[in-house]
Design a protein around this motif. Sequence first.
Motif, mmCIF file in Angstrom:
data_model
loop_
_atom_site.group_PDB
_atom_site.id
_atom_site.type_symbol
_atom_site.label_atom_id
_atom_site.label_comp_id
_atom_site.label_asym_id
_atom_site.label_seq_id
_atom_site.Cartn_x
_atom_site.Cartn_y
_atom_site.Cartn_z
ATOM 1 N N LYS A 131 -3.043 23.803 -0.129
ATOM 2 C CA LYS A 131 -3.060 22.578 0.669
ATOM 3 C C LYS A 131 -4.493 22.156 1.004
ATOM 4 N N ALA A 132 -5.330 23.102 1.366
ATOM 5 C CA ALA A 132 -6.724 22.772 1.697
ATOM 6 C C ALA A 132 -7.457 22.209 0.473
ATOM 7 N N ASP A 133 -7.175 22.750 -0.707
ATOM 8 C CA ASP A 133 -7.794 22.242 -1.936
ATOM 9 C C ASP A 133 -7.333 20.815 -2.222
ATOM 10 N N SER A 134 -6.051 20.555 -2.029
ATOM 11 C CA SER A 134 -5.521 19.205 -2.229
ATOM 12 C C SER A 134 -6.148 18.228 -1.252
ATOM 13 N N GLU A 135 -6.311 18.649 -0.013
ATOM 14 C CA GLU A 135 -6.969 17.798 0.982
ATOM 15 C C GLU A 135 -8.425 17.531 0.608
#
Length: 150
Positions: A131-135
């Motif tokens: 999720k952090a990478d997608s953000e």
Amino acid sequence: MRKLLIVHHTPSPNVQAMFEAVVAGATTEEIEGVEVVRRPALAATVSDALEADAYILGTPANLGMMSGALKVFFDTIYYPCLDATRGRPYGLYVHGNNDTTGAVRGVESITTGLGWTKAAENVLVTGEPDKADSEACWNLGVTIAAGLMP
């Protein structure tokens, strides 16, 4: 209208997920007056590069280097765009299974030669994007696009 060119090579689900997050950020409804053009690296042309006001580059790290497809893009546009695109902003996202260092070094060497200006932190992901990478990818897209807004 200003134009953002996203040049990408998306051979895997992980790189595809990163690409989609970048596009979502660049095309969010808050961005106005910016046309977002998406081109696979092997289809992007000199005209695409010359017409763009900024770039987002996406590549997997293959055997420690940027993808051959992104390298072909750079080989195609380098001399025709050398003077005309100097100073334009760019962003970069890279996916690797183990390491992204060589791919980043290669892209940064070429963009330095072109005189492009890094306008956001690189998004570097190893393994499956979370999720952090997608953000971070979304933020990359919105940051570069917002920089073009009138």
